[in-house]
Scaffold this motif. Structure first.
Motif, PDB file in Angstrom:
ATOM      1  N   UNK A   1       0.961  -1.401  -0.052  1.00 53.56           N
ATOM      2  CA  UNK A   1      -0.107   0.036  -0.029  1.00 53.56           C
ATOM      3  C   UNK A   1       0.914   1.429  -0.110  1.00 53.56           C
TER       4      UNK A   1
ATOM      5  N   UNK B   1       1.432   4.436  -3.542  1.00 48.71           N
ATOM      6  CA  UNK B   1       1.227   5.735  -3.754  1.00 48.71           C
ATOM      7  C   UNK B   1       2.537   6.477  -3.814  1.00 48.71           C
TER       8      UNK B   1
ATOM      9  N   UNK C   1       0.992   7.117   7.511  1.00 51.17           N
ATOM     10  CA  UNK C   1       0.260   6.946   6.381  1.00 51.17           C
ATOM     11  C   UNK C   1       0.329   7.901   5.390  1.00 51.17           C
ATOM     12  N   UNK C   2       0.986   9.004   5.462  1.00 49.74           N
ATOM     13  CA  UNK C   2       1.138   9.934   4.413  1.00 49.74           C
ATOM     14  C   UNK C   2       2.683   9.845   3.995  1.00 49.74           C
TER      15      UNK C   2
ATOM     16  N   UNK D   1      -5.171  -1.113   3.909  1.00 52.38           N
ATOM     17  CA  UNK D   1      -4.694   0.048   4.371  1.00 52.38           C
ATOM     18  C   UNK D   1      -4.894   1.084   3.479  1.00 52.38           C
ATOM     19  N   UNK D   2      -5.057   2.217   4.029  1.00 54.43           N
ATOM     20  CA  UNK D   2      -5.266   3.375   3.466  1.00 54.43           C
ATOM     21  C   UNK D   2      -4.049   4.194   3.469  1.00 54.43           C
ATOM     22  N   UNK D   3      -3.199   4.481   2.409  1.00 58.42           N
ATOM     23  CA  UNK D   3      -2.096   5.232   2.483  1.00 58.42           C
ATOM     24  C   UNK D   3      -2.149   6.355   1.567  1.00 58.42           C
ATOM     25  N   UNK D   4      -1.295   7.505   1.634  1.00 56.72           N
ATOM     26  CA  UNK D   4      -1.555   8.677   0.962  1.00 56.72           C
ATOM     27  C   UNK D   4      -0.225   9.136   0.157  1.00 56.72           C
TER      28      UNK D   4
ATOM     29  N   UNK E   1      -6.823   5.001   9.305  1.00 60.04           N
ATOM     30  CA  UNK E   1      -5.891   4.536  10.352  1.00 60.04           C
ATOM     31  C   UNK E   1      -6.681   5.554  11.584  1.00 60.04           C
TER      32      UNK E   1
END
Lengths: 163, 267
Positions: free
Chosen positions: A76, A80, A139-140, B58-61, B228
């Motif tokens: 993931x 990105x 997560x960024x 999973x959310x990622x950016x 998250x």
């Protein structure tokens, strides 16, 4: 142990692995081959799958195989920041069941240590900058992409041709 | 308590609501203990069904939008089942697997069972998470390490002959003009940011044609917020779900027309 060897960086030159895998590419003028179109997902998936299948104790002690959740999170993360212009990373297992994701070029290095989902320690070094920033990320990952843009600028083949 | 600024409808077209969390594999839990987990909820959820597990998400950016292509799952040979623990009326269920707990409410049968509203569902899910955490702590000293939260509202905005409906009467973001599409399948994603402008979650909106349990066709508008929590605790996860609910309800009001709001009895 061979199966634990680092996944070598993908070389974006006509003299590197890309040219050997793409028939005819070696005949292209150097500058037109600057950006190699590659499908990073396939090679990354193969590498992560290999690391998930490591035996317990693969380091000769009590090292764990890559866990499923860390593998999915690493994928993931890469989804990105990666695009076809960025070099493939080395993906190295850690004894705790996670991975380090690394890019090394002539212009610098980016290293990410995935501790667990939403916990990544990141380090950057570039020939143009004195400081070597280290940050904890969740997560960024925009900053990782910017770092990769900084270190991907030099092409080995063009340097060699100009020499 | 319901935030006073949230749009409210007397008869919302909601057909299903899901509250869920994903967590790291708990120490000491093996699949043979699934019956003990059912035992925590069996009083209100006496029926059980087995399903394939949900893959981790999973959310990622970053600068690249995550694509379906890279949201692949891995199979490492140790996948556990996913269990549905269902209420007698089958309108509420708990989904449990090694790394997930979800609570669903859904319309069933003739669709006349009334949506219990968010606050009672939220309280029930809080109690279920607390019960699961207490049980897992009895196996080994630990707390739930929650790494993703998810809230979804699935709305059936029109039921009947889909081909005869003009979607622009119901939705602000769809207008086919004189085209009469045979089927509809649209989706978009939006990054939700915090007060500092940093990504905090992702909204996923999907529009498609579905067949309801009563045999009628409907247009389903699904809104999901996933991401998250600030920390891995139950309290942080619940806060994420409450915030996600506000995002979804506001977006739903923005995406749908004022004519539709009249039909649904907007207060």
């Amino acid at each position: 142990m061979e199966s634990c060897a680092a996944f070598s960086s993908f070389d974006t030159t006509t003299t590197g692995a890309a040219a050997r895998r793409m028939p005819g590419l070696e005949r292209l003028p150097l500058k037109t081959a600057f950006v190699i179109q590659h499908d990073w997902t396939e090679e990354v998936l193969v590498r992560l799958s290999e690391l998930m299948q490591l035996p317990v104790g693969w380091d000769g002690y009590r090292a764990k195989p890559l866990s499923r959740e860390n593998a999915v999170f690493a994928l993931s993360l890469l989804s990105v920041v990666m695009d076809q212009s960025k070099p493939l990373p080395s993906i190295v297992p850690t004894v705790s069941g996670s991975v380090r994701i690394e890019w090394h070029t002539l212009r610098g290095d980016v290293e990410l240590r995935v501790n667990r989902p939403n916990s990544v320690h990141a380090w950057f070094s570039c020939v143009d900058e004195e400081e070597e920033p280290e940050v904890d990320l969740t997560f960024d990952f925009k900053i990782v992409s910017a770092w990769l843009d900084e270190i991907k600028g030099t092409n080995v083949a063009i340097e060699r041709a100009a020499a | 308590m319901r935030p006073p600024d949230l749009p409210d409808f007397k008869h919302p077209p909601v057909s299903e609501v899901v509250l869920g969390v994903q967590f790291s594999n708990p120490a000491g839990y093996t699949q043979i203990r699934a019956g003990e987990v059912w035992g925590l909820f069996k009083g209100s959820y006496p029926q059980v069904e087995e399903y394939m597990p949900l893959a981790p998400v999973f959310e990622t950016f970053g600068p690249q939008a995550p694509t379906m292509r890279t949201q692949l799952s891995f199979v490492d040979g140790t996948l556990h089942d996913r269990y549905w623990f269902l209420s007698e009326e089958r309108d509420e269920l708990i989904q449990f697997q090694q790394d997930r707990l979800l609570h669903n409410w859904r319309k069933v049968g003739d669709g006349n069972n009334e949506y219990p509203r968010f606050e009672p569902m939220y309280q029930r899910f809080k109690d279920e998470l607390t019960a699961l955490e207490r049980y897992l702590a009895s196996l080994e000293a630990q707390t739930l390490q929650i790494n993703q939260c998810e809230i979804s509202y699935i709305n059936h905005i029109f039921v009947g002959q889909v081909s005869s409906v003009k979607l622009s009467d119901w939705l602000n973001f769809v207008n086919f003009g004189n085209i009469n599409p045979e089927g509809v399948n649209l989706s978009f994603r939006e990054t939700i940011t915090n007060s500092m402008g940093e990504p905090s979650a992702r909204l996923i909106c999907e529009l498609n044609e579905v067949m309801r349990s009563d045999g009628d066709k409907a247009i389903a508008l699904s809104l999901t917020v996933r991401g998250a929590p600030k920390t891995a605790s139950i309290d942080s996860a619940l806060q994420f779900l409450a915030d996600g609910r506000s995002v979804i309800v506001k977006r739903f009001a923005e995406l749908t027309t004022s004519e539709a709001h009249k039909i649904w009895g907007r207060k």
